[in-house]
Design an enzyme around this catalytic site. Structure first.
Site, PDB file in Angstrom:
ATOM      1  N   LEU A  84       0.994  -1.064  -0.040  1.00 20.36           N
ATOM      2  CA  LEU A  84      -0.393   0.026   0.326  1.00 20.36           C
ATOM      3  C   LEU A  84       0.581   0.898  -0.273  1.00 20.36           C
ATOM      4  O   LEU A  84       0.540   2.449  -1.178  1.00 20.36           O
ATOM      5  CB  LEU A  84      -0.636   0.123   1.196  1.00 20.36           C
ATOM      6  CG  LEU A  84      -1.434   1.377   1.291  1.00 20.36           C
ATOM      7  CD1 LEU A  84      -3.080   1.498   0.248  1.00 20.36           C
ATOM      8  CD2 LEU A  84      -2.652   0.826   2.926  1.00 20.36           C
TER       9      LEU A  84
ATOM     10  N   ALA B 253       2.966   8.080  -0.266  1.00 19.82           N
ATOM     11  CA  ALA B 253       1.794   8.179   0.110  1.00 19.82           C
ATOM     12  C   ALA B 253       1.856   6.996   0.944  1.00 19.82           C
ATOM     13  O   ALA B 253       2.046   5.645   1.107  1.00 19.82           O
ATOM     14  CB  ALA B 253       0.633   7.062  -0.956  1.00 19.82           C
TER      15      ALA B 253
ATOM     16  N   ASP C 159      -7.877  -3.246   9.060  1.00 10.62           N
ATOM     17  CA  ASP C 159      -8.759  -3.245  10.609  1.00 10.62           C
ATOM     18  C   ASP C 159      -8.343  -4.354  10.795  1.00 10.62           C
ATOM     19  O   ASP C 159      -8.439  -4.506  12.049  1.00 10.62           O
ATOM     20  CB  ASP C 159     -10.139  -3.297  10.222  1.00 10.62           C
ATOM     21  CG  ASP C 159     -11.283  -2.323  10.213  1.00 10.62           C
ATOM     22  OD1 ASP C 159     -10.530  -1.380  10.404  1.00 10.62           O
ATOM     23  OD2 ASP C 159     -12.377  -1.538   9.702  1.00 10.62           O
TER      24      ASP C 159
ATOM     25  N   ARG D 278      -5.398  -5.008  12.198  1.00 12.41           N
ATOM     26  CA  ARG D 278      -4.983  -3.656  13.589  1.00 12.41           C
ATOM     27  C   ARG D 278      -4.926  -4.125  14.602  1.00 12.41           C
ATOM     28  O   ARG D 278      -4.317  -4.665  16.013  1.00 12.41           O
ATOM     29  CB  ARG D 278      -5.851  -2.519  13.206  1.00 12.41           C
ATOM     30  CG  ARG D 278      -4.850  -1.893  12.631  1.00 12.41           C
ATOM     31  CD  ARG D 278      -5.571  -0.228  12.065  1.00 12.41           C
ATOM     32  NE  ARG D 278      -4.841   0.688  10.826  1.00 12.41           N
ATOM     33  CZ  ARG D 278      -5.515   1.178  10.261  1.00 12.41           C
ATOM     34  NH1 ARG D 278      -6.981   1.427  10.840  1.00 12.41           N
ATOM     35  NH2 ARG D 278      -4.498   1.839   9.724  1.00 12.41           N
TER      36      ARG D 278
ATOM     37  N   ARG E  63      18.321  -8.596  41.071  1.00 15.69           N
ATOM     38  CA  ARG E  63      19.816  -7.797  41.386  1.00 15.69           C
ATOM     39  C   ARG E  63      19.148  -6.982  42.852  1.00 15.69           C
ATOM     40  O   ARG E  63      18.161  -6.088  42.885  1.00 15.69           O
ATOM     41  CB  ARG E  63      19.081  -6.594  40.081  1.00 15.69           C
ATOM     42  CG  ARG E  63      19.789  -5.193  40.691  1.00 15.69           C
ATOM     43  CD  ARG E  63      21.150  -4.483  40.269  1.00 15.69           C
ATOM     44  NE  ARG E  63      22.364  -3.515  39.714  1.00 15.69           N
ATOM     45  CZ  ARG E  63      23.547  -3.074  39.749  1.00 15.69           C
ATOM     46  NH1 ARG E  63      24.097  -4.650  39.742  1.00 15.69           N
ATOM     47  NH2 ARG E  63      23.837  -2.175  39.907  1.00 15.69           N
TER      48      ARG E  63
ATOM     49  N   GLU F  55       1.397  -0.855   9.882  1.00 16.78           N
ATOM     50  CA  GLU F  55      -0.974  -0.521   9.854  1.00 16.78           C
ATOM     51  C   GLU F  55      -1.480   0.410  10.802  1.00 16.78           C
ATOM     52  O   GLU F  55      -2.452   0.368  11.068  1.00 16.78           O
ATOM     53  CB  GLU F  55      -0.441  -2.244  10.479  1.00 16.78           C
ATOM     54  CG  GLU F  55       0.149  -3.280   9.698  1.00 16.78           C
ATOM     55  CD  GLU F  55      -0.509  -4.598   9.903  1.00 16.78           C
ATOM     56  OE1 GLU F  55      -2.108  -4.844  10.750  1.00 16.78           O
ATOM     57  OE2 GLU F  55      -0.351  -5.158   9.904  1.00 16.78           O
ATOM     58  N   GLY F  56      -1.058   1.584  10.298  1.00 19.14           N
ATOM     59  CA  GLY F  56      -1.357   3.247  10.890  1.00 19.14           C
ATOM     60  C   GLY F  56      -0.970   3.880  12.071  1.00 19.14           C
ATOM     61  O   GLY F  56      -0.905   3.282  13.165  1.00 19.14           O
TER      62      GLY F  56
HETATM   63  N1  COS Z   1     -13.987  -0.599   5.954  1.00 18.54           N
HETATM   64  C1  COS Z   1     -14.468  -0.441   5.191  1.00 18.54           C
HETATM   65  N2  COS Z   1     -14.685   0.959   3.889  1.00 18.54           N
HETATM   66  C2  COS Z   1     -13.783   1.842   4.591  1.00 18.54           C
HETATM   67  C3  COS Z   1     -12.631   1.900   5.834  1.00 18.54           C
HETATM   68  C4  COS Z   1     -12.975   0.434   6.728  1.00 18.54           C
HETATM   69  N3  COS Z   1     -12.593  -0.033   7.306  1.00 18.54           N
HETATM   70  N4  COS Z   1     -12.410   2.932   5.805  1.00 18.54           N
HETATM   71  C5  COS Z   1     -12.700   3.846   4.887  1.00 18.54           C
HETATM   72  N5  COS Z   1     -13.380   3.187   4.288  1.00 18.54           N
HETATM   73  C6  COS Z   1     -14.144   3.505   2.744  1.00 18.54           C
HETATM   74  C7  COS Z   1     -14.668   4.660   2.990  1.00 18.54           C
HETATM   75  O1  COS Z   1     -16.206   4.230   3.665  1.00 18.54           O
HETATM   76  C8  COS Z   1     -14.652   4.915   1.900  1.00 18.54           C
HETATM   77  O2  COS Z   1     -16.070   4.559   1.042  1.00 18.54           O
HETATM   78  P1  COS Z   1     -16.717   5.638   0.316  1.00 18.54           P
HETATM   79  O3  COS Z   1     -16.169   6.291  -0.966  1.00 18.54           O
HETATM   80  O4  COS Z   1     -17.629   4.826  -0.521  1.00 18.54           O
HETATM   81  O5  COS Z   1     -17.285   6.278   1.590  1.00 18.54           O
HETATM   82  C9  COS Z   1     -13.370   5.302   1.488  1.00 18.54           C
HETATM   83  O6  COS Z   1     -12.981   3.988   1.882  1.00 18.54           O
HETATM   84  C10 COS Z   1     -12.563   5.977   1.694  1.00 18.54           C
HETATM   85  O7  COS Z   1     -12.438   6.881   2.880  1.00 18.54           O
HETATM   86  P2  COS Z   1     -11.717   7.519   3.590  1.00 18.54           P
HETATM   87  O8  COS Z   1     -12.773   8.427   2.749  1.00 18.54           O
HETATM   88  O9  COS Z   1     -12.063   7.878   5.331  1.00 18.54           O
HETATM   89  O10 COS Z   1     -10.971   7.215   3.503  1.00 18.54           O
HETATM   90  P3  COS Z   1      -9.750   8.889   3.498  1.00 18.54           P
HETATM   91  O11 COS Z   1      -8.254   9.103   2.152  1.00 18.54           O
HETATM   92  O12 COS Z   1     -10.130  10.715   3.845  1.00 18.54           O
HETATM   93  O13 COS Z   1      -8.795   8.492   4.803  1.00 18.54           O
HETATM   94  C11 COS Z   1      -7.916   7.260   6.318  1.00 18.54           C
HETATM   95  C12 COS Z   1      -8.493   7.432   5.245  1.00 18.54           C
HETATM   96  C13 COS Z   1      -6.947   7.927   6.602  1.00 18.54           C
HETATM   97  C14 COS Z   1      -8.536   6.145   7.121  1.00 18.54           C
HETATM   98  C15 COS Z   1      -6.560   5.818   5.907  1.00 18.54           C
HETATM   99  O14 COS Z   1      -5.870   6.416   4.351  1.00 18.54           O
HETATM  100  C16 COS Z   1      -5.793   4.887   6.513  1.00 18.54           C
HETATM  101  O15 COS Z   1      -6.241   4.136   6.961  1.00 18.54           O
HETATM  102  N6  COS Z   1      -3.825   5.069   6.198  1.00 18.54           N
HETATM  103  C17 COS Z   1      -3.541   4.992   7.131  1.00 18.54           C
HETATM  104  C18 COS Z   1      -2.416   3.728   5.945  1.00 18.54           C
HETATM  105  C19 COS Z   1      -2.216   2.681   6.990  1.00 18.54           C
HETATM  106  O16 COS Z   1      -1.861   2.095   7.877  1.00 18.54           O
HETATM  107  N7  COS Z   1      -0.945   2.547   6.348  1.00 18.54           N
HETATM  108  C20 COS Z   1      -0.504   1.418   6.994  1.00 18.54           C
HETATM  109  C21 COS Z   1       1.111   0.963   6.358  1.00 18.54           C
HETATM  110  S1  COS Z   1       0.414  -0.459   5.514  1.00 18.54           S
HETATM  111  S2  COS Z   1       1.287  -1.370   6.714  1.00 18.54           S
END
Ligand code: COS
Length: 383
Positions: free
Chosen positions: A124, A129, A241, A244, A269, A364-365
């Site tokens: 990802l 990004a 999800d 995490r 100790r 993972e966030g």
């Molecule tokens: N389950 C299902 N769908 C989800 C979801 C979840 N947990 N979280 C978001 N979505 C969906 C939303 O409902 C939205 O759908 P619609 O367009 O149909 O409304 C879509 O995904 C986009 O979601 P959102 O608008 O919340 O996206 P954002 O870009 O605002 O940001 C965050 C989302 C910041 C939460 C996300 O980018 C994130 O988790 N970033 C961290 C990434 C990460 O953990 N990286 C670690 C590397 S991988 S080890």
């Protein structure tokens, strides 16, 4: 949900023994060599560790989230590098296919993930990004019955050894955000896929990360997860999800190991004529760590049970990740403090764990992303 308490107890006991007798004695060597010995990897495969939460129909043990949490608490009692190798096959490397993949995709790839025959990775993050995952710019352009991928994925856990990747790429350049993203299954020998050199990390030696580079990499169209364009970001979020919760259980397990190390050192100790453990200021640190680890363990089990019951645990998974990763950081800090000067020395495990656990607050966030997810969901539910 626990399906059979007796079977679970046996599994947890077996894993606890493996951790105690095989993994803990190898920790220092693995850290020095930055490599897990092949014999240990074979033993992990034989024990079924690569398929813990993969359904039995595909050769895994089919653990529920609650059962997985109990197992991961034990795995947390040794270096996180061991978990990194097989945890990805159970978690972020396989779950995209399991959650949203077609039956044919599951049948083709999942059995080899469960056995550990193939190692998987989740692509990802990119150079530009990270937390803003929806801004990713790796592209996938249709060309006949293939897609051509271009871009670079960064800090990919298991990147050097993985031969199966879940890759999020943009199939619709007109859609700048999440809706333009599609998830692909990419095999490790796909033409145009290459690996960067292994990253030099602060800790978790033995677990490797690197860049994965796609240069006109051709991927069959049938490898779109679930066969649907534009829903890959949602797949990634669902995978995270679950991931995490797994990482939270791991943090709770590592905290228990650090407390064991702290307590045994404090009892052995002596300073000012008595064991450290009799000094109230040391006792305060031990008590705070015990209390926080218990809180972490309890919240992970609660969220896991709710997930097994079919609840949406997106908010709770972030609550667990936020609390448990921060908690284990504090526990590790106290562990070093209780050890005093010795805690700064490489021959004591707490020095290594102190560096290892730092990653939990990031991957993972990050903590800040968990805060954002929790608060956003609170506002959404209230309005
Ligand atoms: N389950 C299902 N769908 C989800 C979801 C979840 N947990 N979280 C978001 N979505 C969906 C939303 O409902 C939205 O759908 P619609 O367009 O149909 O409304 C879509 O995904 C986009 O979601 P959102 O608008 O919340 O996206 P954002 O870009 O605002 O940001 C965050 C989302 C910041 C939460 C996300 O980018 C994130 O988790 N970033 C961290 C990434 C990460 O953990 N990286 C670690 C590397 S991988 S080890």
């Amino acid at each position: 949900m626990i399906r059979d308490q007796e079977l679970l107890d046996q599994l947890v006991d077996t894993i606890a023994r493996f951790v105690r007798e095989r993994l803990i004695p190898s920790e220092a060597q693995v850290a020095d060599d930055d490599e897990i010995p092949a014999t240990l990897l074979e033993e992990m495969k034989e024990m079924g560790l690569f398929g813990l939460s993969i359904p039995e129909a595909y050769g895994g043990l089919g653990l529920t989230m609650e059962e997985e949490a109990y197992v991961v608490f034990e795995i947390g009692k040794t270096s996180p590098a061991f978990r990194s190798r097989f945890g990805t096959n159970n978690g972020i490397g396989a779950q995209g296919i399991l959650i949203d993949g077609t039956e044919a995709q599951k049948a083709k790839y999942v059995p080899a993930l469960a056995s550990g025959e193939i190692i998987s990775a989740f692509c990802l993050t990119e150079p530009d990004a990270g937390s803003d995952a929806a801004s990713l710019c790796t592209t996938a352009v249709r060309d006949g019955d293939h897609y051509v991928l271009n871009g670079t994925k960064r800090f990919i856990t298991n990147g050097p050894e993985a031969n199966l990747f879940t890759v999020m790429a943009r199939t619709d350049p007109a859609q700048k955000g999440a809706r333009g993203i599609t998830a692909f299954i990419v095999e490790g020998d796909a033409p145009g896929l290459s690996r960067g050199s292994a990253d030099h990390k602060m800790g978790q030696k033995g677990a490797h990360t690197c860049d994965i580079i796609f240069d006109d990499c051709r991927v069959p169209a049938e490898n779109i997860i679930g066969g649907r364009e534009g829903v890959g970001f949602k797949t990634a979020m669902k995978v995270l999800d679950r991931g995490r919760l797994h990482i939270s259980a791991l943090c709770a397990g590592v905290a228990e190991r650090l407390i064991e190390e702290s307590l045994s050192y404090a009892m052995e100790r002596r300073q000012f004529g008595v064991p450290l453990a009799e000094h109230q200021l040391i006792q305060a640190m031990l008590a705070d760590s015990k209390t926080e680890a218990y809180a972490g363990r309890t919240m992970v089990l609660d969220a896991a049970r709710r997930k097994d019951a079919g609840e949406n645990v997106s908010t709770l998974a972030s609550c667990c990740k936020l609390f448990c990763s921060e908690m284990v950081g504090r526990v590790a800090d106290r562990a070093v403090q209780i050890h005093g000067g010795a805690g700064y020395m490489a021959e004591y495990a707490v020095e290594r764990f102190y560096r290892d656990v730092r990653l939990f607050r990031i991957y993972e966030g990050t903590t800040q992303i968990q805060q954002l997810v929790i608060a956003r969901n609170m506002v959404k539910e209230a309005s």
